[in-house]
Scaffold this motif. Structure first.
Motif, PDB file in Angstrom:
ATOM      1  N   GLY A  92       0.817  -1.213   0.000  1.00  0.00           N
ATOM      2  CA  GLY A  92       0.000   0.000   0.000  1.00  0.00           C
ATOM      3  C   GLY A  92       0.848   1.259   0.000  1.00  0.00           C
ATOM      4  O   GLY A  92       0.559   2.218  -0.716  1.00  0.00           O
ATOM      5  N   ALA A  93       1.901   1.261   0.799  1.00  0.00           N
ATOM      6  CA  ALA A  93       2.785   2.429   0.861  1.00  0.00           C
ATOM      7  C   ALA A  93       3.488   2.649  -0.475  1.00  0.00           C
ATOM      8  O   ALA A  93       3.586   3.783  -0.956  1.00  0.00           O
ATOM      9  N   SER A 148     -10.996  11.523   1.500  1.00  0.00           N
ATOM     10  CA  SER A 148     -10.315  10.548   2.355  1.00  0.00           C
ATOM     11  C   SER A 148      -9.937  11.113   3.719  1.00  0.00           C
ATOM     12  O   SER A 148      -9.562  10.358   4.615  1.00  0.00           O
ATOM     13  N   TRP A 149     -10.026  12.407   3.884  1.00  0.00           N
ATOM     14  CA  TRP A 149      -9.604  13.021   5.136  1.00  0.00           C
ATOM     15  C   TRP A 149     -10.415  12.483   6.318  1.00  0.00           C
ATOM     16  O   TRP A 149      -9.863  12.095   7.342  1.00  0.00           O
ATOM     17  N   LEU A 181      -1.777   3.288   7.691  1.00  0.00           N
ATOM     18  CA  LEU A 181      -1.960   2.911   6.294  1.00  0.00           C
ATOM     19  C   LEU A 181      -3.042   3.762   5.637  1.00  0.00           C
ATOM     20  O   LEU A 181      -2.881   4.222   4.502  1.00  0.00           O
ATOM     21  N   LYS A 182      -4.135   3.994   6.359  1.00  0.00           N
ATOM     22  CA  LYS A 182      -5.219   4.814   5.805  1.00  0.00           C
ATOM     23  C   LYS A 182      -4.802   6.272   5.661  1.00  0.00           C
ATOM     24  O   LYS A 182      -5.354   6.998   4.838  1.00  0.00           O
ATOM     25  N   SER A 183      -3.827   6.707   6.441  1.00  0.00           N
ATOM     26  CA  SER A 183      -3.323   8.076   6.329  1.00  0.00           C
ATOM     27  C   SER A 183      -2.564   8.293   5.026  1.00  0.00           C
ATOM     28  O   SER A 183      -2.364   9.438   4.603  1.00  0.00           O
ATOM     29  N   LEU A 184      -2.135   7.206   4.411  1.00  0.00           N
ATOM     30  CA  LEU A 184      -1.408   7.334   3.152  1.00  0.00           C
ATOM     31  C   LEU A 184      -2.307   7.814   2.011  1.00  0.00           C
ATOM     32  O   LEU A 184      -1.808   8.353   1.033  1.00  0.00           O
ATOM     33  N   ILE A 185      -3.606   7.639   2.135  1.00  0.00           N
ATOM     34  CA  ILE A 185      -4.509   8.060   1.056  1.00  0.00           C
ATOM     35  C   ILE A 185      -4.494   9.579   0.898  1.00  0.00           C
ATOM     36  O   ILE A 185      -4.204  10.076  -0.198  1.00  0.00           O
TER      37      ILE A 185
END
Length: 191
Positions: A59-60, A113-114, A139-143
Motif C-alpha cells: 500500500g505504501a 479521504s480526510w 496505512l489509511k493516512s497514506l490516502i
C-alpha cells in the motif's frame, strides 16, 4: 533559471527521494513475501503479522509512488497524438491536463479521504485479523498523503509546462556540417 523552474526542481527532488525510499520498501516487501511463502510451504506455518507487513508495504509503495510515477513520466498516457506533437503543444496538453484533471482529482481524493483517515486515527484502528499488525490508521493516512504528494508533483509538472510555454523562441543557429569544418589530423591521415 526562473524561480518557477527552481521550485519545480525542488518538488521533483522530493518525488525522486520518495521514489528511492519506495524502492527499498519494494525490496523489503519481496523479502517478507518470500519469508511468508517459505514459512507456509517449507515449515507448514505462517505469520499474520508478516502478511500484514507485506500488505502495508504494498500500500505504501503504491500510494506514495504515484508522485514518483508522474515525475518520471511513467504514468498511463494515451499518447497516440501526444507523441507526435511538438514541444509547445505537449506543454499545453500537460498544463491543461494538470489543471483540468489532475489537481481536481487530487482535491477530491484529499477531501474525500480526510474523514476516513481521521476516523481511523480516532480509534487507532488495528488489523481485523488476530495476530495482525496494529497501525491500520497509518496505512489509511497514506490516502490523503498520496493525494497531497501527487498534487505537489502536478504543480511541478504545471510549472515546467508553463516555463516551456513562456520561453521566447530563440532563432535556431544552423548546425555546422562536416564540410564547414577543417579536417583534423586523424582525418587527414586516414584519407
Amino acid at each position: 533559471m526562473s524561480p518557477l523552474i527552481r521550485w519545480a526542481h525542488r518538488l521533483d527532488a522530493l518525488a525522486a527521494g520518495s521514489g528511492r525510499l519506495l524502492g527499498w520498501f519494494t525490496l523489503i516487501m519481496v523479502l517478507l513475501q518470500s519469508a511468508v511463502v517459505l514459512l507456509r510451504y517449507g515449515f507448514n506455518g505462517g505469520s499474520v503479522a508478516l502478511q500484514d507487513a507485506v500488505v502495508y508495504l504494498h500500500g505504501a509503495a503504491f500510494m506514495l509512488g504515484l508522485a514518483y510515477a508522474l515525475q518520471c513520466d511513467a504514468h498511463v498516457r494515451v499518447d497516440v497524438f501526444y507523441r507526435k506533437m511538438g514541444e509547445r503543444a505537449q506543454a499545453w496538453v500537460n498544463a491543461a491536463g494538470t489543471l483540468v484533471f489532475l489537481l481536481p482529482l487530487c482535491t477530491f481524493i484529499l477531501v474525500g479521504s480526510w474523514q476516513f483517515a481521521a476516523a481511523s486515527w480516532a480509534v487507532h484502528e488495528g488489523s481485523a485479523s488476530a495476530g495482525g499488525l496494529p497501525g491500520v490508521f497509518l496505512l489509511k493516512s497514506l490516502i490523503p498523503l498520496a493525494a497531497a504528494t501527487l498534487a505537489l508533483q502536478g504543480v511541478a509538472q504545471f510549472a515546467r509546462a508553463l516555463g516551456r510555454l513562456m520561453q521566447v523562441d530563440e532563432p535556431a543557429t544552423p548546425a555546422r556540417t562536416r564540410r564547414d569544418t577543417a579536417p583534423t589530423a586523424i582525418e587527414e591521415v586516414s584519407a
